[in-house]
Design a protein around this motif. Structure first.
Motif, PDB file in Angstrom:
ATOM      1  N   LYS A   1      11.597   0.920  -0.155  1.00 10.64           N
ATOM      2  CA  LYS A   1      11.337   2.034  -1.054  1.00 10.64           C
ATOM      3  C   LYS A   1      11.409   1.572  -2.509  1.00 10.64           C
ATOM      4  N   SER A   2      10.466   2.059  -3.313  1.00 12.96           N
ATOM      5  CA  SER A   2      10.518   1.786  -4.750  1.00 12.96           C
ATOM      6  C   SER A   2      11.548   2.709  -5.397  1.00 12.96           C
ATOM      7  N   LEU A   3      11.715   2.582  -6.709  1.00 10.51           N
ATOM      8  CA  LEU A   3      12.679   3.418  -7.429  1.00 10.51           C
ATOM      9  C   LEU A   3      12.358   4.894  -7.302  1.00 10.51           C
ATOM     10  N   TYR A   4      11.084   5.216  -7.130  1.00  8.78           N
ATOM     11  CA  TYR A   4      10.671   6.618  -7.013  1.00  8.78           C
ATOM     12  C   TYR A   4      10.392   7.017  -5.568  1.00  8.78           C
ATOM     13  N   GLY A   5      10.890   6.228  -4.604  1.00  3.11           N
ATOM     14  CA  GLY A   5      10.798   6.605  -3.214  1.00  3.11           C
ATOM     15  C   GLY A   5       9.475   6.304  -2.546  1.00  3.11           C
ATOM     16  N   GLN A   6       8.607   5.523  -3.193  1.00  7.34           N
ATOM     17  CA  GLN A   6       7.328   5.159  -2.575  1.00  7.34           C
ATOM     18  C   GLN A   6       7.505   3.913  -1.698  1.00  7.34           C
ATOM     19  N   ASP A   7       6.626   3.762  -0.701  1.00  7.05           N
ATOM     20  CA  ASP A   7       6.738   2.663   0.262  1.00  7.05           C
ATOM     21  C   ASP A   7       5.971   1.432  -0.200  1.00  7.05           C
ATOM     22  N   LEU A   8       6.644   0.296  -0.211  1.00  4.27           N
ATOM     23  CA  LEU A   8       5.993  -0.988  -0.472  1.00  4.27           C
ATOM     24  C   LEU A   8       6.086  -1.814   0.798  1.00  4.27           C
ATOM     25  N   SER A   9       4.931  -2.049   1.441  1.00 11.06           N
ATOM     26  CA  SER A   9       4.879  -2.820   2.679  1.00 11.06           C
ATOM     27  C   SER A   9       4.400  -4.228   2.359  1.00 11.06           C
ATOM     28  N   MET A  10       5.148  -5.239   2.790  1.00  7.54           N
ATOM     29  CA  MET A  10       4.797  -6.599   2.413  1.00  7.54           C
ATOM     30  C   MET A  10       5.305  -7.619   3.417  1.00  7.54           C
ATOM     31  N   LEU A  11       4.762  -8.826   3.318  1.00  4.66           N
ATOM     32  CA  LEU A  11       5.215  -9.982   4.068  1.00  4.66           C
ATOM     33  C   LEU A  11       5.917 -10.935   3.103  1.00  4.66           C
TER      34      LEU A  11
ATOM     35  N   PRO B   1       7.563  -8.396 -17.972  1.00  4.70           N
ATOM     36  CA  PRO B   1       7.556  -7.391 -19.042  1.00  4.70           C
ATOM     37  C   PRO B   1       6.681  -6.192 -18.704  1.00  4.70           C
ATOM     38  N   TYR B   2       7.247  -4.992 -18.903  1.00  3.70           N
ATOM     39  CA  TYR B   2       6.561  -3.719 -18.661  1.00  3.70           C
ATOM     40  C   TYR B   2       6.237  -3.484 -17.190  1.00  3.70           C
ATOM     41  N   LYS B   3       6.774  -4.332 -16.315  1.00  2.00           N
ATOM     42  CA  LYS B   3       6.533  -4.166 -14.883  1.00  2.00           C
ATOM     43  C   LYS B   3       7.871  -4.212 -14.139  1.00  2.00           C
ATOM     44  N   TYR B   4       8.828  -3.486 -14.700  1.00  5.02           N
ATOM     45  CA  TYR B   4      10.171  -3.522 -14.102  1.00  5.02           C
ATOM     46  C   TYR B   4      10.157  -2.928 -12.694  1.00  5.02           C
ATOM     47  N   ASP B   5       9.541  -1.752 -12.508  1.00  2.00           N
ATOM     48  CA  ASP B   5       9.530  -1.109 -11.194  1.00  2.00           C
ATOM     49  C   ASP B   5       8.937  -2.034 -10.135  1.00  2.00           C
ATOM     50  N   GLN B   6       7.816  -2.677 -10.473  1.00  2.00           N
ATOM     51  CA  GLN B   6       7.147  -3.550  -9.528  1.00  2.00           C
ATOM     52  C   GLN B   6       8.025  -4.763  -9.191  1.00  2.00           C
ATOM     53  N   THR B   7       8.584  -5.392 -10.240  1.00  2.00           N
ATOM     54  CA  THR B   7       9.438  -6.558 -10.008  1.00  2.00           C
ATOM     55  C   THR B   7      10.681  -6.171  -9.211  1.00  2.00           C
ATOM     56  N   ARG B   8      11.257  -5.047  -9.593  1.00  2.00           N
ATOM     57  CA  ARG B   8      12.500  -4.600  -8.941  1.00  2.00           C
ATOM     58  C   ARG B   8      12.279  -4.336  -7.448  1.00  2.00           C
ATOM     59  N   THR B   9      11.146  -3.733  -7.094  1.00  2.00           N
ATOM     60  CA  THR B   9      10.885  -3.399  -5.699  1.00  2.00           C
ATOM     61  C   THR B   9      10.651  -4.653  -4.869  1.00  2.00           C
ATOM     62  N   VAL B  10       9.935  -5.632  -5.425  1.00  2.00           N
ATOM     63  CA  VAL B  10       9.729  -6.900  -4.703  1.00  2.00           C
ATOM     64  C   VAL B  10      11.062  -7.628  -4.536  1.00  2.00           C
TER      65      VAL B  10
END
Length: 449
Positions: free
Chosen positions: A94-104, A420-429
């Motif tokens: 789950k991302s910070l806002y509860g969205q699903d990130l599916s990855m390998l 930079p400016y991509k904290y949510d994306q970096t944090r979720t990965v």
């Protein structure tokens, strides 16, 4: 009548036919099994080669997976000699806002360093999106790093003239809250709720409730067209400014001008002064360990002081348990005066409660208010044994290291700066990579025992 010779011949032929039949069945089974394995390996290659190009893959079966519903499968990749090369972990977080990130995520077999990662296709409406360019930038930060991973914490006074993310020091984990003690001309009272995890602001919500409990909150009214401002609707602007704070972490970096606006956050044209001031109050409360529940009790203390009843008895609590009351007629409760009794600012609820109780405020870095004002308390003696604070020493010495993704920071093997400016994306990965670490830690221990 059948002779003994004929009977023996018949039995021999029957045995030969049985052996041939069993041979055909077993051979067919192995051929079928081999074909099934080839099909499965072909499927594995089509999925995993992008992150771990191995000769073959084997799915891991482990009781440890029961504790990790985020993980859909764990696989070990082998080279042509049959030696393990790495792990491939298929998971959704789950991302910070509860969205699903599916990855390998692929990890080196020996060192568990991050080899690569890729996003799974996800057509769900709740899917968390990361662009190819952003994913490339995140890979540059993470590939080759030893898990688990945490972010480098910098003091907010760091000399950084760029707009990169600079973390605020001294934050303690928890949910913090602050609301204005008076309403605006539309009878709305602004509030900010902030969540801190691992010393990082991970969630922020800015909204306002009406002193008329029958009216919608400002965001709902904006979406319905009942509350209109210039530019984008207020709910969208609120989301944008909250998102900007998550990226920069420090309200001062939102570059609020004297008229309360900012030019650096795309799509935000409204007055952000209430948001900036309340965010600072939440940060101040976090450093002091004054969480949302304590804040609510502080509001009740102020009401008891003024009216000898709490919010519930006065019927000032709405369905969301907000204290729907404006203290505009009792400004002396929260106003800061100088030596000449001239109003110079407003206290937060923690200060107002401390003033009423005759207590002192906690001595933490980053005070919101001018310490030269002799009329305000200086420090509060709260019981902070469960706040992550110890008595004695400097402010920096008092902060007990907390955790990230339920892992102690002392266990972190690598420290990175978010894109930079991509904290949510970096944090979720990073969350996905740390989830892999938690599983492997339990799985490997389970195998040994």
């Amino acid at each position: 009548m059948m002779t003994h010779t004929q009977l023996r011949q018949l039995i021999a032929e029957a045995i030969i036919l049985l052996i041939l039949g069993l041979g055909l069945v077993i051979g067919g089974y192995f051929i079928s099994s081999d074909n099934a394995n080839k099909r499965m390996q072909s499927l594995y290659h089509s999925r995993f080669d992008a992150v771990l190009d191995s000769d073959s893959y084997e799915k891991v079966k482990s009781k440890a997976l029961n504790a990790y519903p985020e993980i859909k499968g764990v696989y070990i990749g082998y080279n042509s000699s049959g030696n393990p090369e790495g792990y491939v972990i298929d998971l959704t977080v789950k991302s910070l806002y509860g969205q699903d990130l599916s990855m390998l995520v692929s990890l080196d077999y020996e060192s568990t360093r991050i080899k690569d990662f890729a996003l799974n296709e996800n057509n769900d409406e709740n899917a968390f999106s990361i662009s190819e360019n952003d994913l490339k930038l995140i890979k540059e930060k993470l590939i080759g790093k030893q898990i688990p991973v945490a972010f480098i914490t910098e003091d907010k006074t760091s000399d950084n003239e760029n707009n990169d993310r600079v973390l605020v020091s001294g934050l303690k984990d928890g949910v913090y809250y602050a609301q204005r003690l008076y309403d605006d001309r539309n009878r709305y009272i602004d509030y900010v709720e902030m969540e801190v995890k691992g010393g990082i602001i991970t969630r922020v919500n800015w909204d306002a409730f009406s002193t008329d409990k029958t009216n919608d909150d400002r965001s709902e009214a904006a979406l319905k067209g009942a509350y209109v401002i210039s530019g984008l609707d207020w709910a969208t602007q609120s989301y944008n400014i909250c998102h900007a704070l998550l990226e920069c972490q420090d309200p001062d970096r939102l570059a609020m001008k004297s008229d309360g606006t900012t030019d650096i956050v795309k799509g935000v044209t409204c007055d952000i002064r209430p948001f900036v001031e309340l965010s600072k109050e939440c940060i101040y409360n976090s450093r002091a360990g004054y969480d949302k529940d304590q804040y609510r009790r502080g509001l009740d203390m102020i009401l008891l002081h003024l009216y000898q009843k709490d919010a519930v008895d006065l019927e000032y609590a709405n369905d969301d348990n907000h204290v729907v009351f404006s203290f505009e007629k009792t400004p002396e409760v929260y106003t800061i005066y100088n030596e000449d009794e001239v109003a110079i600012g407003y206290m937060g609820v923690m200060e107002a409660e401390a003033k009423i109780r005759g207590l002192k405020l906690p001595d933490v870095d980053g005070d919101l208010y001018d310490d030269s004002n002799s009329n305000r308390p200086i420090s509060v003696d709260y019981d902070s044994t469960e706040d992550g604070i110890t008595h004695g020493g400097t402010a920096d010495d008092q902060v007990i290291t907390d955790s990230l993704d339920d892992l102690p920071l002392s266990e972190m093997a690598s420290l990175i700066e978010p894109v930079p400016y991509k904290y949510d994306q970096t944090r979720t990965v990073v969350k996905a990579c740390n989830t892999c670490y938690k599983f492997l830690k339990e799985y490997l221990n389970w195998k040994v025992t």
